[in-house]
Design a protein around this motif. Structure first.
Motif, mmCIF file in Angstrom:
data_model
loop_
_atom_site.group_PDB
_atom_site.id
_atom_site.type_symbol
_atom_site.label_atom_id
_atom_site.label_comp_id
_atom_site.label_asym_id
_atom_site.label_seq_id
_atom_site.Cartn_x
_atom_site.Cartn_y
_atom_site.Cartn_z
ATOM 1 N N GLY A 87 -62.418 -24.987 -65.347
ATOM 2 C CA GLY A 87 -61.814 -26.214 -64.604
ATOM 3 C C GLY A 87 -60.875 -26.705 -65.125
ATOM 4 O O GLY A 87 -60.031 -27.936 -64.062
ATOM 5 N N PHE A 88 -60.474 -27.632 -66.035
ATOM 6 C CA PHE A 88 -59.699 -27.749 -67.110
ATOM 7 C C PHE A 88 -58.690 -27.415 -68.287
ATOM 8 O O PHE A 88 -57.955 -28.026 -68.459
ATOM 9 C CB PHE A 88 -60.705 -29.160 -67.611
ATOM 10 C CG PHE A 88 -61.274 -29.779 -66.447
ATOM 11 C CD1 PHE A 88 -60.440 -30.935 -65.671
ATOM 12 C CD2 PHE A 88 -62.995 -29.714 -66.551
ATOM 13 C CE1 PHE A 88 -61.480 -31.522 -64.763
ATOM 14 C CE2 PHE A 88 -63.376 -30.247 -65.199
ATOM 15 C CZ PHE A 88 -62.265 -31.628 -64.896
ATOM 16 N N GLY A 89 -59.321 -26.549 -68.989
ATOM 17 C CA GLY A 89 -58.110 -25.440 -69.579
ATOM 18 C C GLY A 89 -56.744 -25.187 -69.095
ATOM 19 O O GLY A 89 -56.636 -24.984 -67.843
ATOM 20 N N ASP B 282 -65.974 -17.598 -80.557
ATOM 21 C CA ASP B 282 -65.062 -16.751 -80.699
ATOM 22 C C ASP B 282 -64.258 -15.974 -79.738
ATOM 23 O O ASP B 282 -63.262 -16.324 -79.365
ATOM 24 C CB ASP B 282 -65.645 -16.096 -81.742
ATOM 25 C CG ASP B 282 -64.722 -15.350 -82.867
ATOM 26 O OD1 ASP B 282 -63.697 -15.602 -82.848
ATOM 27 O OD2 ASP B 282 -65.134 -14.013 -83.087
ATOM 28 N N THR B 283 -64.705 -14.577 -79.674
ATOM 29 C CA THR B 283 -64.103 -13.220 -79.191
ATOM 30 C C THR B 283 -63.939 -13.904 -77.607
ATOM 31 O O THR B 283 -63.353 -12.941 -76.729
ATOM 32 C CB THR B 283 -64.159 -11.261 -79.075
ATOM 33 O OG1 THR B 283 -65.835 -12.217 -78.787
ATOM 34 C CG2 THR B 283 -64.359 -11.425 -80.921
ATOM 35 N N ASP B 284 -65.136 -14.671 -77.051
ATOM 36 C CA ASP B 284 -64.642 -14.221 -75.433
ATOM 37 C C ASP B 284 -64.020 -15.319 -75.476
ATOM 38 O O ASP B 284 -63.743 -16.277 -73.804
ATOM 39 C CB ASP B 284 -66.162 -15.530 -75.217
ATOM 40 C CG ASP B 284 -67.547 -14.903 -75.149
ATOM 41 O OD1 ASP B 284 -67.191 -13.358 -74.880
ATOM 42 O OD2 ASP B 284 -68.592 -14.949 -75.146
ATOM 43 N N LEU B 285 -63.283 -16.452 -76.022
ATOM 44 C CA LEU B 285 -61.871 -17.398 -75.862
ATOM 45 C C LEU B 285 -60.716 -16.769 -76.387
ATOM 46 O O LEU B 285 -60.598 -16.342 -77.437
ATOM 47 C CB LEU B 285 -62.515 -18.614 -76.541
ATOM 48 C CG LEU B 285 -63.529 -19.432 -75.838
ATOM 49 C CD1 LEU B 285 -63.718 -20.596 -76.572
ATOM 50 C CD2 LEU B 285 -63.356 -19.671 -74.765
ATOM 51 N N GLU B 286 -59.786 -17.465 -75.478
ATOM 52 C CA GLU B 286 -58.408 -17.216 -75.862
ATOM 53 C C GLU B 286 -57.666 -18.442 -76.879
ATOM 54 O O GLU B 286 -57.958 -19.658 -76.133
ATOM 55 C CB GLU B 286 -56.906 -17.010 -74.947
ATOM 56 C CG GLU B 286 -57.682 -15.157 -73.995
ATOM 57 C CD GLU B 286 -56.644 -14.939 -73.185
ATOM 58 O OE1 GLU B 286 -56.629 -13.772 -72.603
ATOM 59 O OE2 GLU B 286 -55.786 -15.711 -72.684
ATOM 60 N N GLN B 287 -56.833 -17.961 -77.532
ATOM 61 C CA GLN B 287 -56.597 -19.034 -78.573
ATOM 62 C C GLN B 287 -55.154 -19.220 -77.786
ATOM 63 O O GLN B 287 -53.915 -17.969 -78.067
ATOM 64 C CB GLN B 287 -56.320 -19.095 -80.378
ATOM 65 C CG GLN B 287 -55.795 -20.121 -80.944
ATOM 66 C CD GLN B 287 -56.710 -20.217 -82.387
ATOM 67 O OE1 GLN B 287 -58.120 -19.940 -82.639
ATOM 68 N NE2 GLN B 287 -55.721 -20.563 -83.044
ATOM 69 N N LEU B 288 -53.934 -20.383 -78.215
ATOM 70 C CA LEU B 288 -52.800 -20.510 -77.586
ATOM 71 C C LEU B 288 -52.347 -21.653 -78.017
ATOM 72 O O LEU B 288 -52.767 -22.193 -79.328
ATOM 73 C CB LEU B 288 -52.945 -21.330 -75.849
ATOM 74 C CG LEU B 288 -53.252 -20.193 -75.067
ATOM 75 C CD1 LEU B 288 -54.494 -20.410 -74.568
ATOM 76 C CD2 LEU B 288 -52.349 -20.528 -73.961
ATOM 77 N N LEU C 28 -55.012 -24.584 -78.846
ATOM 78 C CA LEU C 28 -55.750 -24.752 -77.254
ATOM 79 C C LEU C 28 -56.270 -23.552 -77.488
ATOM 80 O O LEU C 28 -56.485 -22.971 -78.134
ATOM 81 C CB LEU C 28 -54.732 -25.337 -76.419
ATOM 82 C CG LEU C 28 -53.740 -26.298 -76.651
ATOM 83 C CD1 LEU C 28 -52.368 -26.390 -75.634
ATOM 84 C CD2 LEU C 28 -54.302 -27.583 -76.168
ATOM 85 N N TYR C 29 -57.748 -23.658 -76.939
ATOM 86 C CA TYR C 29 -58.654 -22.368 -76.146
ATOM 87 C C TYR C 29 -58.799 -22.520 -74.649
ATOM 88 O O TYR C 29 -58.736 -23.370 -73.854
ATOM 89 C CB TYR C 29 -59.572 -22.724 -76.748
ATOM 90 C CG TYR C 29 -59.675 -22.894 -78.200
ATOM 91 C CD1 TYR C 29 -59.901 -21.946 -78.997
ATOM 92 C CD2 TYR C 29 -59.958 -23.667 -78.799
ATOM 93 C CE1 TYR C 29 -60.142 -21.371 -80.832
ATOM 94 C CE2 TYR C 29 -59.703 -24.365 -80.431
ATOM 95 C CZ TYR C 29 -59.751 -22.739 -81.159
ATOM 96 O OH TYR C 29 -59.728 -23.261 -82.295
ATOM 97 N N ASP C 30 -59.328 -20.984 -74.653
ATOM 98 C CA ASP C 30 -58.999 -20.840 -72.611
ATOM 99 C C ASP C 30 -59.891 -19.903 -72.846
ATOM 100 O O ASP C 30 -60.156 -19.317 -73.567
ATOM 101 C CB ASP C 30 -57.422 -20.177 -72.590
ATOM 102 C CG ASP C 30 -57.129 -20.628 -71.065
ATOM 103 O OD1 ASP C 30 -58.513 -21.331 -70.319
ATOM 104 O OD2 ASP C 30 -56.570 -20.529 -70.564
ATOM 105 N N PRO D 96 -56.207 -18.811 -64.170
ATOM 106 C CA PRO D 96 -54.952 -19.375 -63.444
ATOM 107 C C PRO D 96 -53.924 -20.223 -64.693
ATOM 108 O O PRO D 96 -54.466 -20.847 -65.144
ATOM 109 C CB PRO D 96 -55.586 -19.813 -62.751
ATOM 110 C CG PRO D 96 -56.396 -20.120 -62.776
ATOM 111 C CD PRO D 96 -57.081 -18.995 -63.383
ATOM 112 N N ARG D 97 -52.912 -19.493 -65.036
ATOM 113 C CA ARG D 97 -52.174 -20.655 -65.737
ATOM 114 C C ARG D 97 -50.051 -19.964 -64.741
ATOM 115 O O ARG D 97 -49.656 -19.763 -65.723
ATOM 116 C CB ARG D 97 -52.106 -19.979 -67.550
ATOM 117 C CG ARG D 97 -53.018 -20.276 -68.302
ATOM 118 C CD ARG D 97 -52.803 -19.961 -69.551
ATOM 119 N NE ARG D 97 -54.140 -19.611 -69.953
ATOM 120 C CZ ARG D 97 -53.882 -18.380 -70.919
ATOM 121 N NH1 ARG D 97 -53.094 -17.522 -71.106
ATOM 122 N NH2 ARG D 97 -55.205 -18.266 -71.882
#
Length: 382
Positions: free
Chosen positions: A210-212, A238-244, A252-254, A259-260
């Protein structure tokens, strides 16, 4: 991958349904935006009006009356309206915060009660509150059960800790100052580190949806939990998230696939609710609030005023007045933006007319003290 500050803004707007109103029913809308600030009764209605096409406030009345959307003390130890199916995990996520801040508060312990007393009485309290109970009824019951007078502040600490939902009492916005309470239908597990850890992982995933994208500090701010707990939850996911990487180098995590939008995606003007969640969901609030405007919007006592959102950023404040919406812009706005705000004001005053045309009127004192503005206009109602 580096993501710009403006692209972060557009990600928030997309996930919060603020790039364009979407055709969702109220329960699905509440779930999509994760949680709606609800300490001011009108705000969930105004928030959903901003986000859902064809929003009918009667639909939110129905969702609240049917306990599909429930109001309770949750993140940041404040009132939120959430989907009933999200309540248990969210409450378990913030259990350590609520337990320490409410049962450890000197205003609670001054009564002579302890956390152990609360643990002993909460199960029976929930049985007693199997139907709506007024404040007076619950305080009398607690006094008899515990054998000590229950002062208002003691009751406030205990009710904010106990898994109680606010029972709808009618009125223009389903809730008012005459509060009643109801035991949560989905009971969280309390004082259990494993349940708290699992709940926080769920909350973090939902928050990012909702906010990432967001940082550890952002997640900790949103929930008001210790950063160490957030880091542990992020590591477990861990592997369920992406790192930016943010433009300033912040990690940052997502969630994958969220949507981006491009940073040049148009963002329509909006009249945001008082305490709208996008204004409070981040440690770095410059994602939505320009730093030079933060003190005008977030007042010294914590009140967060209704805001003008222009091109995705706070550009002023508004309030209902006789004849429409008074909009005060902190910087000059193009005429086409004023026209867009006027169209929003016409729709909003129509929503307020049958409920409470002077919603937020109790906060007019902030305007009486002076509101710095480059321009103020009365936007006529419909």
């Amino acid at each position: 991958m580096v993501i710009t500050a403006r692209a972060l803004n557009r990600s928030t707007l997309a996930r919060q349904l603020l790039l364009g109103r979407e055709s969702l029913d109220v329960a699905d809308g509440v779930r999509r935006v994760v949680a709606l600030q609800a300490q001011q009764p009108a705000s969930p209605y105004v928030a959903l009006w901003n986000r859902l096409s064809g929003f009918d406030p009667a639909d939110l009345d129905t969702a609240v009356a049917g306990l599909q959307a429930v109001k309770a003390t949750l993140m940041r130890i404040t009132l939120h309206l959430v989907h009933a199916e999200d309540y248990r995990a969210f409450r378990e996520a913030v259990e350590p915060t609520l337990r320490g801040s409410r049962l450890g508060d000197s205003r609670f312990t001054a009564s002579g009660l302890t956390a152990a007393d609360a643990d002993a009485v909460v199960p029976d309290l929930l049985k007693y509150a199997d139907g709506p109970r007024t404040t007076a009824e619950v305080r009398d019951w607690l006094a008899e059960r515990l054998g000590v007078p229950i002062e208002p502040v003691t009751w406030r600490m205990l009710r904010q800790y106990a898994p109680l939902w606010h029972a709808p009492v009618g009125g223009p916005w389903s809730f008012d100052n005459q509060q009643s309470y109801l035991a949560a239908a989905t009971r969280p597990v309390l004082a259990d580190p494993d349940a708290a850890a699992g709940g926080l992982q769920t909350l973090i995933r939902r928050y990012l949806e909702g906010f990432g994208p967001a940082s550890v500090a952002d997640m900790a701010q949103f929930a008001l939990v210790q950063k160490a707990r957030v880091r542990a939850a992020v590591q477990a996911l861990d592997t369920d998230l992406e790192q930016l990487e943010g433009a300033d180098g912040t990690v940052l995590y997502d969630v994958p696939g969220a949507p981006r939008p491009a940073e040049d995606t148009p963002a329509p003007p909006r009249l945001m609710a008082m305490w709208d969640s996008i204004l409070l969901a981040y440690a770095d609030r410059s994602r939505v609030i320009p730093p030079e405007y933060r003190k005008q919007v977030t007042r010294i006592n914590g009140d967060v005023l209704p805001t003008l959102l222009v091109d995705g950023y706070v550009a002023g404040v508004w309030r209902p007045v006789e004849g429409g919406i008074e909009a005060s812009a902190f910087h000059p706005l193009p005429e086409e933006v004023w026209q867009g705000l006027a169209a929003e004001a016409e729709s909003l005053t129509g929503l307020l007319a049958d409920r409470d045309p002077r919603a937020y009127g109790r906060y007019d004192h902030w305007w009486r003290k002076g509101m710095p503005a480059a321009e103020t206009r009365l936007l006529p109602g419909g």
